[in-house]
Design a protein around this motif. Structure first.
Motif, mmCIF file in Angstrom:
data_model
loop_
_atom_site.group_PDB
_atom_site.id
_atom_site.type_symbol
_atom_site.label_atom_id
_atom_site.label_comp_id
_atom_site.label_asym_id
_atom_site.label_seq_id
_atom_site.Cartn_x
_atom_site.Cartn_y
_atom_site.Cartn_z
ATOM 1 N N ARG A 1 -16.985 91.949 51.029
ATOM 2 C CA ARG A 1 -16.817 90.739 51.925
ATOM 3 C C ARG A 1 -17.242 89.324 51.510
ATOM 4 N NH1 ARG A 1 -19.418 87.513 55.332
ATOM 5 N NH2 ARG A 1 -18.856 87.306 57.399
ATOM 6 N N ASP A 2 -18.349 89.169 50.769
ATOM 7 C CA ASP A 2 -18.495 88.076 50.193
ATOM 8 C C ASP A 2 -17.516 87.354 49.291
ATOM 9 O OD1 ASP A 2 -21.045 88.059 51.823
ATOM 10 O OD2 ASP A 2 -22.161 88.791 49.971
ATOM 11 N N GLU A 3 -17.089 88.086 48.630
ATOM 12 C CA GLU A 3 -15.900 87.302 47.603
ATOM 13 C C GLU A 3 -14.598 87.135 48.195
ATOM 14 O OE1 GLU A 3 -16.995 91.112 44.901
ATOM 15 O OE2 GLU A 3 -17.716 90.839 46.917
ATOM 16 N N ILE A 4 -14.350 87.972 49.410
ATOM 17 C CA ILE A 4 -13.237 87.544 50.124
ATOM 18 C C ILE A 4 -13.284 86.341 50.965
ATOM 19 C CG2 ILE A 4 -11.654 88.486 52.060
ATOM 20 C CD1 ILE A 4 -12.179 91.320 50.854
ATOM 21 N N VAL A 5 -14.553 86.280 51.631
ATOM 22 C CA VAL A 5 -14.813 84.929 52.445
ATOM 23 C C VAL A 5 -14.808 83.718 51.549
ATOM 24 C CG1 VAL A 5 -16.697 83.914 53.884
ATOM 25 C CG2 VAL A 5 -15.966 86.327 54.118
ATOM 26 N N ALA A 6 -15.247 83.861 50.234
ATOM 27 C CA ALA A 6 -15.318 82.879 49.313
ATOM 28 C C ALA A 6 -14.067 82.511 48.900
ATOM 29 C CB ALA A 6 -16.147 83.102 48.253
#
Length: 411
Positions: free
Chosen positions: A351-356
């Motif tokens: 999630r964090d990588e995709i949101v970034a």
């Protein structure tokens, strides 16, 4: 009383959905039941609720994407599963969010949206596949197979199931050294590279995605098969005009869904013309159980513009016009559901990588897409078909035994 009550009270019978309105009031729909999730959603505004009343599917997606509807218990997968499980396709149930006029309009919009002339086809592909290879690396298997895997055992890893899928397809192609193979819609090159390694064949992979093309070429060079595996940015219709009768085998995995009903006849005519007289084709496609239908508004707008999932009847009727012989049909009923749940889990894990990379709204849209697709394959009207075609009745062995023997050898 919530403005959603008339709709939700008809749909939610098993499992429980709690709706929290913007003023904090709560309504509960359904009753707890084994195998059905309990979900709680909170609306930040009445606008989000009105969007669902006006268009339950697209409205729910956009309310979720825009943060107007948040899930406090469970997740988007469980919410969509709850709705779908209460209206299973194979029990004759239906999510009644459209009247006859609405269904007719969806049919018309789908047909117009999927005319897919050459320039439109390229733009549609870019919309989905040219958003960056880094995104796909995060949730696909190591070979970047973006299509239904094959699960002889449910306890397989995604990587194992995708390797099994490629072997399963290769076996149905009845490959022999030196053959020329065409991969229509080659993705990031994994299938083409695998076929070249398994059977010492020459493969041309074609795509309309510039991102896929560049990476496929890099991967062929890294795998040491660039001399036998080439990739090209070209429409199948243009290739048919240039390479008539040149290919012993054709494989197409996950591309037919982008052709559009308007072009089914053209696709099979092009495929027949591209094959030699003894040619064989294996078509792997998402398929619609039952009769022809339409593409939902969310998918048309956000995910696969120009896409259309065909019924088996439409697919076979179109192939018959080009005098292709249907030599084998296999229906994969739950294999894509298993695949999608793996993709969904990996998406959440990153999630964090995709949101970034893409932003919060995109992440919510992507999870809604994967969750909706999973529900469609678990209890909706979707499955996968692998259809083998031949131009000549003499092109393949008399029995199917050769498939199992080749598959065992490839794994």
């Amino acid at each position: 009383m919530s403005i959603l009550r008339p709709f939700l009270s008809r749909v939610i019978r098993q499992g429980q959905l709690t709706v929290i309105a913007p003023d904090g009031s709560r309504e509960v729909f359904g009753t707890p039941a084994a195998g059905f999730p309990d979900v709680t959603v909170r609306f930040a505004s009445r606008k989000g609720m009105r969007r669902i009343v006006l268009d339950p599917r697209l409205g729910a997606a956009e309310a979720f994407m825009d943060g107007e509807m948040a899930i406090e218990q469970g997740d988007i997968m469980e919410l969509i599963q709850l709705l779908r499980a209460n209206t299973p396709w194979d029990r004759g149930s239906k999510l009644k969010d459209r009247g006859p006029v609405g269904e007719a309009m969806d049919w018309i919009k789908t047909r117009i949206n999927s005319i897919n002339r050459r320039s439109r086809s390229r733009a549609n592909v870019a919309h989905h596949y040219d958003i960056g290879n880094d995104l796909y690396r995060l949730f696909l298997d190591a070979d970047m197979q973006y299509s239904c895997a094959y699960w002889p055992r449910e306890d397989m890893t995604l990587e194992e199931a995708q390797e099994a899928k490629k072997a399963h397809i290769a076996a149905k192609l009845a490959l022999a050294p030196g053959q020329r193979v065409l991969d229509i819609g080659c993705g990031w090159g994994g299938m083409a590279i695998t076929l070249a390694k398994l059977a010492d064949v020459e493969v041309l992979g074609i795509t309309l995605s510039e991102e896929q093309l560049a990476l496929a070429r890099e991967r062929a060079a890294a795998a040491g098969v660039a001399g036998r595996v080439t990739f090209e940015l070209i429409d199948y219709r243009d290739l048919a005009e240039r390479e008539a009768g040149r290919f012993d085998r054709i494989v197409s995995v996950g591309m037919f869904e982008h052709v559009g009903a308007h072009n089914f006849d053209t696709f099979f005519r092009a495929s027949a013309n591209l094959m030699t007289a003894e040619g064989v084709m294996l078509l792997h496609t998402i398929g619609r159980f039952g009769r022809p239908g339409s593409t939902d508004a969310f998918t048309r707008k956000y995910i696969f513009p120009g896409g259309y999932i065909p019924a088996l009847s439409e697919t076979l009727a179109a192939s018959e016009k080009s005098r292709l012989i249907v030599t084998d049909v296999e229906t994969l009923r739950l294999h894509y559901a298993f695949t999608l749940r793996q993709w969904y889990a990996r998406t959440l894990a990153h999630r964090d990588e995709i949101v970034a990379m893409m932003g919060d709204r995109f992440f919510r849209m992507w999870t809604f897409y994967l969750a909706g697709a999973t529900a469609a394959f678990e209890s909706g009207g979707m499955g996968n078909y692998q259809i083998q075609f031949a131009r000549s009745r003499h092109a393949l062995p008399l029995t199917r035994d050769y498939m199992a023997a080749a598959e065992a050898a490839y794994l």
